[in-house]
Design a protein around this motif. Sequence first.
Motif, PDB file in Angstrom:
ATOM      1  N   ASP A 104      29.468  47.465  22.649  1.00 12.85           N
ATOM      2  CA  ASP A 104      29.332  47.806  24.272  1.00 12.85           C
ATOM      3  C   ASP A 104      29.610  49.238  24.549  1.00 12.85           C
ATOM      4  O   ASP A 104      28.783  49.630  25.354  1.00 12.85           O
ATOM      5  N   GLY A 109      27.701  49.828  27.902  1.00 15.81           N
ATOM      6  CA  GLY A 109      27.999  48.788  28.700  1.00 15.81           C
ATOM      7  C   GLY A 109      26.688  48.147  28.768  1.00 15.81           C
ATOM      8  O   GLY A 109      26.677  47.598  29.837  1.00 15.81           O
ATOM      9  N   TRP A 152      38.496  40.013  25.586  1.00 11.85           N
ATOM     10  CA  TRP A 152      37.613  40.962  26.420  1.00 11.85           C
ATOM     11  C   TRP A 152      38.396  41.007  27.955  1.00 11.85           C
ATOM     12  O   TRP A 152      37.931  41.955  28.677  1.00 11.85           O
ATOM     13  N   THR A 153      39.246  39.962  28.328  1.00 10.31           N
ATOM     14  CA  THR A 153      39.713  39.846  29.671  1.00 10.31           C
ATOM     15  C   THR A 153      41.090  40.394  29.850  1.00 10.31           C
ATOM     16  O   THR A 153      41.679  40.624  30.901  1.00 10.31           O
ATOM     17  N   THR A 154      41.922  40.155  28.606  1.00 10.75           N
ATOM     18  CA  THR A 154      43.345  40.598  28.470  1.00 10.75           C
ATOM     19  C   THR A 154      43.666  41.600  27.650  1.00 10.75           C
ATOM     20  O   THR A 154      44.956  42.204  27.824  1.00 10.75           O
ATOM     21  N   GLN A 174      38.947  48.412  25.356  1.00 10.80           N
ATOM     22  CA  GLN A 174      38.195  47.320  25.869  1.00 10.80           C
ATOM     23  C   GLN A 174      36.547  47.549  25.900  1.00 10.80           C
ATOM     24  O   GLN A 174      36.103  48.569  26.104  1.00 10.80           O
ATOM     25  N   LEU A 176      33.237  48.089  28.005  1.00 15.88           N
ATOM     26  CA  LEU A 176      33.238  48.866  29.104  1.00 15.88           C
ATOM     27  C   LEU A 176      32.690  47.997  30.579  1.00 15.88           C
ATOM     28  O   LEU A 176      32.991  48.275  31.537  1.00 15.88           O
ATOM     29  N   GLN A 177      32.098  46.774  30.363  1.00 13.00           N
ATOM     30  CA  GLN A 177      31.659  45.780  31.320  1.00 13.00           C
ATOM     31  C   GLN A 177      32.885  45.251  31.924  1.00 13.00           C
ATOM     32  O   GLN A 177      33.723  44.519  31.133  1.00 13.00           O
ATOM     33  N   HIS A 178      33.108  45.253  33.169  1.00 12.08           N
ATOM     34  CA  HIS A 178      34.219  44.730  33.945  1.00 12.08           C
ATOM     35  C   HIS A 178      34.063  43.061  33.907  1.00 12.08           C
ATOM     36  O   HIS A 178      33.134  42.597  33.773  1.00 12.08           O
ATOM     37  N   GLY A 179      34.960  42.661  33.343  1.00 12.26           N
ATOM     38  CA  GLY A 179      35.311  41.045  33.137  1.00 12.26           C
ATOM     39  C   GLY A 179      35.028  40.869  31.592  1.00 12.26           C
ATOM     40  O   GLY A 179      34.883  39.490  31.531  1.00 12.26           O
ATOM     41  N   GLY A 180      34.613  41.803  30.800  1.00 18.02           N
ATOM     42  CA  GLY A 180      34.108  41.658  29.573  1.00 18.02           C
ATOM     43  C   GLY A 180      32.589  41.336  29.294  1.00 18.02           C
ATOM     44  O   GLY A 180      31.943  41.352  30.367  1.00 18.02           O
TER      45      GLY A 180
END
Length: 334
Positions: A104, A109, A152-154, A174, A176-180
């Motif tokens: 990613d 992303g 991906w979220t924590t 993590q 790049l995409q917000h929220g995974g």
Amino acid sequence: MRFGMFVPQGWRHDLVGIESSDHWNVMHGLAAYADAPGSGWDTIWVYDHFHTVPTPSHTEATHEAWSLMAAYAASTSRVRIGQMCTCMSYRNPAYLAKVAATVDIVSGGRLEMGIGGGWYEHEWRAYGYGFPPIPERLGRLREGVEIMHQAWTTGQATLDGTYYQVDGAIMQPQPLQHGGIPIWVAGGGEKVTLKIAAKYASYTNFGGTSEEFAHKSDVLRGHCDALGRDFSSITRSTEFRTVIGTDAADVAARLDRIEARVAPYLGSEATARYMGEYRNRSPHTLVGTPAEIVALLDERRELGLGYTVIYNPEAAYDRSGLELFAAEVMPALR
């Protein structure tokens, strides 16, 4: 409606007759075509398989999915990239989450995470995975998706599961995409797979007849209602094996060329099965002129289909079918 295309990687005997040293040039050329501004394609896709279908070949290539994901991430800049779908049991899910996060980042992303329980027994056994019964494969899918979601979220994952155990697996950097990374749960199993989708997926991928698609959509809605999730937040997709021509004669000629190409590698019985789905226009296919295909997809759009992913068996040899689909089918359904 949005649209994706599979880039041939050999799995469906779709690189036969091409020297293996030229495979990447062919695959990258098609990815570059889809990536070009104005191409119309939203995503490119690969399959996660090791052996060819409909018969395993000892001589023909099947290129590995996540190696291709990394290559496409680095060699394209616009189109999103995905697998339909990664088999959960082929890789440890924490490791897979790490690989996907790196891809990613390389892509800027643009990664989609297709995931499923797996089904191809021949390659499972050949590669030493055994072939556990369906409940275990789906249990692995459930636990694996939970691990990826946590990662991906924590930024870490912990699970003492039946099939997977991870203890504070660190997921840095993590995605790049917000929220995974968006998760696509593939399969239409009503009791388990669609329930997993209702909990974790941004997208589903299932097909069948229009009636079957509508029924599975209702089942998915029921699972969403039970979880308190907005059903409309999940985009439903279907993969179609697609042969498109300017008229009936062109369609017939394309089918004949495909059959002539694969027959020497498959034999008569397997060739008949391979071509039967196209010639008989099974629910898993789109075969016809642009107007005929638009009509078929418009019916599905009315039932809630939001994303169409096509596999074109001619792509490595003749790009005109993809170009015709992009020019005449996509604009009618956007």
